[in-house]
Motif scaffolding. Structure first.
Motif, short mmCIF file in Angstrom:
data_model
loop_
_atom_site.label_atom_id
_atom_site.label_comp_id
_atom_site.label_asym_id
_atom_site.label_seq_id
_atom_site.Cartn_x
_atom_site.Cartn_y
_atom_site.Cartn_z
N ALA A 44 0.83 -1.20 0.00
CA ALA A 44 0.00 0.00 0.00
C ALA A 44 0.86 1.25 0.00
O ALA A 44 0.59 2.21 -0.73
CB ALA A 44 -0.92 -0.01 1.22
N VAL A 45 1.92 1.26 0.82
CA VAL A 45 2.77 2.45 0.90
C VAL A 45 3.52 2.66 -0.40
O VAL A 45 3.65 3.79 -0.88
CB VAL A 45 3.73 2.34 2.10
CG1 VAL A 45 4.67 3.54 2.14
CG2 VAL A 45 2.95 2.25 3.40
N ALA A 46 4.00 1.58 -1.01
CA ALA A 46 4.64 1.71 -2.31
C ALA A 46 3.66 2.26 -3.34
O ALA A 46 4.03 3.04 -4.23
CB ALA A 46 5.19 0.36 -2.77
N GLY A 47 2.39 1.88 -3.20
CA GLY A 47 1.37 2.39 -4.10
C GLY A 47 1.17 3.89 -3.97
O GLY A 47 0.89 4.59 -4.95
N ILE A 48 1.31 4.41 -2.73
CA ILE A 48 1.21 5.86 -2.53
C ILE A 48 2.31 6.58 -3.30
O ILE A 48 2.06 7.55 -4.02
CB ILE A 48 1.30 6.20 -1.02
CG1 ILE A 48 0.07 5.70 -0.27
CG2 ILE A 48 1.48 7.71 -0.82
CD1 ILE A 48 0.16 5.84 1.23
N LYS A 52 1.55 9.07 -6.65
CA LYS A 52 1.93 10.48 -6.60
C LYS A 52 3.15 10.79 -7.47
O LYS A 52 3.40 11.97 -7.78
CB LYS A 52 2.27 10.89 -5.16
CG LYS A 52 1.05 11.07 -4.26
CD LYS A 52 1.45 11.41 -2.83
CE LYS A 52 2.25 12.68 -2.71
NZ LYS A 52 1.48 13.91 -2.97
N GLY A 53 3.94 9.77 -7.83
CA GLY A 53 5.23 10.04 -8.45
C GLY A 53 6.18 10.69 -7.46
O GLY A 53 7.00 11.53 -7.80
N ARG A 54 6.07 10.27 -6.19
CA ARG A 54 6.82 10.88 -5.09
C ARG A 54 8.15 10.17 -4.91
O ARG A 54 8.20 8.93 -4.92
CB ARG A 54 5.99 10.77 -3.81
CG ARG A 54 6.60 11.42 -2.55
CD ARG A 54 5.69 11.13 -1.38
NE ARG A 54 6.17 11.66 -0.10
CZ ARG A 54 5.74 12.79 0.45
NH1 ARG A 54 4.83 13.52 -0.18
NH2 ARG A 54 6.20 13.19 1.62
N PRO A 55 9.25 10.91 -4.71
CA PRO A 55 10.53 10.24 -4.47
C PRO A 55 10.51 9.46 -3.16
O PRO A 55 9.98 9.92 -2.15
CB PRO A 55 11.54 11.40 -4.41
CG PRO A 55 10.73 12.62 -4.14
CD PRO A 55 9.38 12.38 -4.75
N ASN A 142 -2.19 14.52 -4.19
CA ASN A 142 -1.94 15.20 -5.45
C ASN A 142 -0.65 14.65 -6.06
O ASN A 142 0.17 14.07 -5.35
CB ASN A 142 -1.79 16.71 -5.22
CG ASN A 142 -0.67 17.02 -4.24
OD1 ASN A 142 -0.78 16.70 -3.06
ND2 ASN A 142 0.42 17.60 -4.71
N PRO A 143 -0.43 14.83 -7.36
CA PRO A 143 0.87 14.46 -7.93
C PRO A 143 1.99 15.21 -7.23
O PRO A 143 1.85 16.38 -6.87
CB PRO A 143 0.74 14.87 -9.40
CG PRO A 143 -0.73 14.83 -9.68
CD PRO A 143 -1.38 15.29 -8.40
N SER A 144 3.09 14.52 -6.99
CA SER A 144 4.18 15.08 -6.22
C SER A 144 4.67 16.41 -6.80
O SER A 144 4.86 16.54 -8.01
CB SER A 144 5.34 14.09 -6.17
OG SER A 144 6.37 14.56 -5.33
N LEU A 159 -5.39 12.66 -9.64
CA LEU A 159 -5.14 11.24 -9.35
C LEU A 159 -6.25 10.31 -9.84
O LEU A 159 -6.20 9.11 -9.55
CB LEU A 159 -4.95 11.05 -7.84
CG LEU A 159 -3.74 11.74 -7.21
CD1 LEU A 159 -3.71 11.48 -5.71
CD2 LEU A 159 -2.44 11.28 -7.85
N SER A 160 -7.24 10.82 -10.55
CA SER A 160 -8.31 9.94 -11.04
C SER A 160 -7.73 8.81 -11.88
O SER A 160 -6.90 9.03 -12.77
CB SER A 160 -9.31 10.75 -11.86
OG SER A 160 -10.37 9.92 -12.30
#
Length: 314
Positions: A44-48, A52-55, A142-144, A159-160
Motif C-alpha cells: 500500500a505504501v509503495a502504491g502511494i 503520486k510520483g513521489r521520491p 496530489n501528484p508530487s 489522481l483519477s
C-alpha cells in the motif's frame, strides 16, 4: 475508475474496507486531502509513492485517531507529550522515535529511525481512522510537487484512475498542510503550517529553531520545489508585469485575491484553490504574481508554500 464516496456511514465503511484490501483512498482532513494507505503494508505504501510520483526518500505522515494509538508506534518525550496535549487533534505533526515493534512499513519513514505522526481533527477523518482501526500513511492527495488538494475535485483532477476512491468531505477548513515539529530534546520547526509558530512557542515557553534540508528531508514538505502550478510564480509583487495574473492581498488588488481584508486565516484557506484558479487564468506558458504576505502567524506558512511554488524546477 476512482470511486467518489459519500460522507456517510456507507461511504466510510467502503473506504475502510478498501484500505484493508491495500487500496488507496483519499480523505479530507482539516488541512488538505490526504492520500491514505495502510501504513503497515509495504504494497500500500509503495502504491502511494507510485500514484503520486513521489521520491522514495521523502517520508510520509502517519495519521492516527488519538494519542494512545500514537504511543503504540512511537516514543513520546515530555515536550512532545505537552504539545500533543495542547494541539491534538489538530494541524500539528510530531516527528518521534519509531518503536522497534511498531509494525510500520520502512517505506513510510524512508529508512529513518523516526516517524511523523498526526491526529487530525476533521470528523470524517476521525470516523475513517476509527472504522479502519490501524495507522494510515497519508501525504497530500496530489501528484508530487504540484498544488495540494483542498477539495475532492482537486484530488480527482490529479489522481483519477490512479487510486481506488475519494471520500468527499467538502472543502478543507485550514487549507495548509500541518506544522511539523521535532519536539525532543530541543524543539525544531521542520515545516511551518496550519498551526502558527507563535502558538507553539507560547506553549513551549521557548523559541523554535529551524531545521530540515531539501536534499535530505526528515519530514514531508521540505523539497525546494513543491506546491507548484504549471505557470511560473513571482512573489512580493505590487502590480502585474505584462500578462501576469496578479493575486492580491489586503491593499494590493489583483485579478484574484487571497483576502481583500488582509486576513491570514482566510488567505491560508484559499491559497491552494487560488493557485489553481490563477494557473487556469495564466494558461500555457503564463505567469502568476503574488502580493506580499506578512511573515507572521499563518503568513509564515503561506510564504513557505509560495517560495517553494516559485522555486526553480527540475
Amino acid at each position: 475508475m476512482t470511486l467518489l464516496l459519500s460522507p456517510d456511514d456507507a461511504g466510510i465503511a467502503r473506504a475502510a474496507d478498501l484500505l484493508r484490501q491495500g487500496e488507496l483512498v483519499a480523505f479530507p482532513t482539516e488541512t488538505v486531502y490526504g492520500l491514505g494507505g495502510d501504513a503497515r503494508s509495504d504494497r500500500a505504501v509503495a502504491g502511494i509513492f507510485a500514484a503520486k510520483g513521489r521520491p522514495s526518500f521523502n517520508p510520509l505522515i502517519v495519521h492516527l485517531p488519538d494519542l494512545a494509538a500514537a504511543e503504540a508506534i512511537a516514543q513520546i518525550g515530555p515536550q512532545a507529550r505537552d504539545l500533543a496535549a495542547a494541539f491534538w487533534p489538530g494541524p500539528l505533526t510530531l516527528v518521534l522515535p519509531l518503536r522497534a515493534d511498531a509494525g510500520i512499513s520502512p517505506l513510510v519513514s524512508a529508512g529513518l529511525p523516526t516517524v511523523a505522526i498526526r491526529v487530525p481533527t476533521h470528523p470524517l477523518a476521525q470516523r475513517l481512522l476509527r472504522a479502519f482501526g490501524g495507522p494510515v500513511a497519508a501525504p497530500s492527495a496530489n501528484p508530487s510537487g504540484r498544488v495540494s488538494p483542498t477539495r475532492a475535485e482537486h484530488v480527482l483532477d490529479g489522481l483519477s484512475g490512479r487510486i481506488a476512491a475519494v471520500l468527499d468531505g467538502g472543502p478543507c477548513a485550514v487549507g495548509l498542510e500541518s506544522t511539523i515539529i521535532l519536539a525532543d530534546p530541543d524543539p525544531i520547526l521542520l515545516r511551518p503550517g496550519g498551526l502558527p509558530v507563535e502558538a507553539l512557542e507560547a506553549a513551549l515557553g521557548a523559541s523554535l529553531a529551524i531545521g530540515g534540508a531539501a536534499d535530505r528531508p526528515n519530514a514531508p514538505g521540505q523539497l525546494a520545489s513543491h506546491y507548484a502550478p504549471e505557470a511560473g510564480v513571482r512573489l512580493n509583487a505590487t502590480h502585474a508585469q505584462g500578462d501576469e495574473v496578479l493575486v492580491g492581498f489586503g491593499p494590493v488588488k489583483g485579478a484574484l485575491t487571497l483576502s481583500e481584508t488582509g486576513d491570514l486565516v482566510e488567505a491560508a484557506a484559499r491559497l491552494f484553490q487560488t493557485l489553481r484558479d490563477a494557473d487556469r487564468l495564466a494558461g500555457p506558458g503564463g505567469r502568476i504574481a503574488f502580493a506580499p504576505i506578512p511573515e507572521t502567524g499563518l503568513g509564515r506558512a503561506i510564504n513557505d508554500r509560495l517560495r517553494r511554488a516559485a522555486a526553480p524546477r527540475d
